[in-house]
Motif scaffolding. Structure first.
Motif, short mmCIF file in Angstrom:
data_model
loop_
_atom_site.label_atom_id
_atom_site.label_comp_id
_atom_site.label_asym_id
_atom_site.label_seq_id
_atom_site.Cartn_x
_atom_site.Cartn_y
_atom_site.Cartn_z
N TRP A 121 23.11 16.51 -21.45
CA TRP A 121 21.73 15.97 -22.00
C TRP A 121 21.48 14.90 -21.64
CZ3 TRP A 121 22.48 12.48 -25.49
CH2 TRP A 121 23.62 12.53 -26.29
N TRP A 122 22.55 13.89 -21.04
CA TRP A 122 22.49 12.41 -21.33
C TRP A 122 21.90 12.33 -19.68
CZ3 TRP A 122 23.13 8.84 -24.55
CH2 TRP A 122 23.31 7.51 -24.37
N PRO A 123 20.66 11.40 -19.76
CA PRO A 123 19.92 11.17 -18.31
C PRO A 123 20.86 10.03 -17.58
CG PRO A 123 18.95 9.72 -20.09
CD PRO A 123 19.95 10.81 -20.79
N ALA A 124 20.55 10.00 -16.41
CA ALA A 124 21.33 8.99 -15.42
C ALA A 124 22.65 9.06 -15.55
CB ALA A 124 20.94 7.64 -15.57
N LYS A 125 23.29 10.23 -15.38
CA LYS A 125 24.89 10.31 -15.49
C LYS A 125 25.43 9.41 -14.58
CE LYS A 125 24.80 15.16 -16.78
NZ LYS A 125 25.89 15.85 -17.57
N ARG A 126 25.21 9.30 -13.27
CA ARG A 126 26.01 8.45 -12.36
C ARG A 126 25.72 7.02 -12.76
NH1 ARG A 126 28.16 9.20 -7.28
NH2 ARG A 126 28.61 11.27 -8.13
N ALA A 127 24.66 6.47 -13.27
CA ALA A 127 24.47 5.00 -13.63
C ALA A 127 25.24 4.87 -14.88
CB ALA A 127 22.76 4.86 -14.01
N THR A 128 25.25 5.89 -15.78
CA THR A 128 26.07 5.66 -16.95
C THR A 128 27.75 5.62 -16.79
OG1 THR A 128 24.44 7.02 -18.15
CG2 THR A 128 26.71 6.96 -19.05
N VAL A 129 27.91 6.39 -15.76
CA VAL A 129 29.44 6.12 -15.25
C VAL A 129 29.68 4.88 -14.90
CG1 VAL A 129 31.08 7.16 -13.58
CG2 VAL A 129 29.85 8.70 -14.91
N TYR A 130 28.70 4.45 -14.10
CA TYR A 130 28.81 3.07 -13.28
C TYR A 130 29.08 1.97 -14.29
CZ TYR A 130 28.35 4.69 -8.39
OH TYR A 130 28.66 5.35 -7.32
N ALA A 131 27.82 2.04 -15.21
CA ALA A 131 27.88 1.14 -16.31
C ALA A 131 29.18 1.05 -17.28
CB ALA A 131 26.60 1.25 -17.25
N SER A 132 29.59 2.21 -17.53
CA SER A 132 30.70 2.21 -18.59
C SER A 132 32.24 1.78 -17.88
CB SER A 132 30.86 3.73 -19.05
OG SER A 132 31.41 4.45 -18.01
N GLY A 133 32.10 2.03 -16.35
CA GLY A 133 33.26 1.22 -15.68
C GLY A 133 33.05 -0.21 -15.89
N VAL A 134 32.00 -0.63 -15.46
CA VAL A 134 31.87 -2.15 -15.55
C VAL A 134 32.13 -2.69 -16.82
CG1 VAL A 134 30.14 -3.98 -15.34
CG2 VAL A 134 30.33 -2.18 -13.44
N ALA A 135 31.72 -1.96 -17.83
CA ALA A 135 32.14 -2.41 -19.55
C ALA A 135 33.50 -2.44 -19.51
CB ALA A 135 31.12 -1.52 -20.39
N GLU A 136 34.10 -1.11 -19.20
CA GLU A 136 35.80 -1.30 -19.34
C GLU A 136 36.40 -2.26 -18.69
OE1 GLU A 136 35.61 3.85 -19.87
OE2 GLU A 136 36.05 2.94 -18.12
N ILE A 137 36.15 -2.64 -17.46
CA ILE A 137 36.63 -3.92 -16.84
C ILE A 137 36.38 -5.00 -17.47
CG2 ILE A 137 36.51 -5.13 -14.61
CD1 ILE A 137 35.81 -2.47 -13.20
N ALA A 138 35.13 -5.37 -17.98
CA ALA A 138 35.03 -6.63 -18.55
C ALA A 138 35.47 -6.57 -20.14
CB ALA A 138 33.23 -6.83 -19.07
N ILE A 139 35.75 -5.37 -20.52
CA ILE A 139 36.48 -5.57 -21.87
C ILE A 139 38.04 -5.84 -21.59
CG2 ILE A 139 37.17 -4.21 -23.88
CD1 ILE A 139 34.41 -2.83 -23.80
N GLY A 140 38.49 -4.89 -20.49
CA GLY A 140 39.94 -5.27 -20.23
C GLY A 140 40.18 -6.67 -19.93
N VAL A 141 39.18 -7.37 -19.23
CA VAL A 141 39.42 -8.84 -18.68
C VAL A 141 39.28 -9.82 -20.02
CG1 VAL A 141 38.37 -10.96 -17.35
CG2 VAL A 141 38.68 -8.71 -16.33
#
Length: 123
Positions: free
Chosen positions: A37-57
């Motif tokens: 039901w979540w919109p913009a699945k691909r954008a969400t995946v990219y955004a969460s990937g960037v967030a995970e990298i930023a948190i990791g750094v």
């Protein structure tokens, strides 16, 4: 900051950076984890990937470590909510990770990650 906190922070950082890069490199493998039901699945995946990298750094930088760990706790708890939502769809499972046991396991593992991040946060 104790050696144990530093080691856990570095392990979480490595994990989050690798997982974040995987989100960016192979988004189609991560998309099935996004609720239907979540919109913009691909954008969400990219955004969460960037967030995970930023948190990791952030976990690698002592001055940002506590803040990054706190954000990681919230992120892992949010992912756990997604896994709980997945429980509604286990009867249609085509992958082992989508069965009731698989979904529960993913939720428990996310809780463990949240616990590790909390350990770093309160350091």
């Amino acid at each position: 900051m104790s050696l144990a906190v530093t080691v856990v922070a570095w392990v979480l950082a490595a994990f989050l950076i690798v997982v974040g890069v995987a989100h960016l490199v192979t988004p189609a493998k991560v998309e099935p984890l996004v609720p239907e039901w979540w919109p913009a699945k691909r954008a969400t995946v990219y955004a969460s990937g960037v967030a995970e990298i930023a948190i990791g750094v952030g976990l690698l930088v002592p001055a940002a470590r506590s803040w990054a760990a706190g954000v990681a706790v919230l992120m892992f708890l949010a992912y756990t909510l997604v896994h709980l939502d997945d429980l509604r769809h286990t009867s249609r499972a085509t992958r082992a990770g989508d069965t009731t046991g698989g979904v529960i396991t993913r939720g428990v593992v996310n809780q463990a990650y949240a616990g590790l991040a909390l350990f770093v946060c309160v350091g």
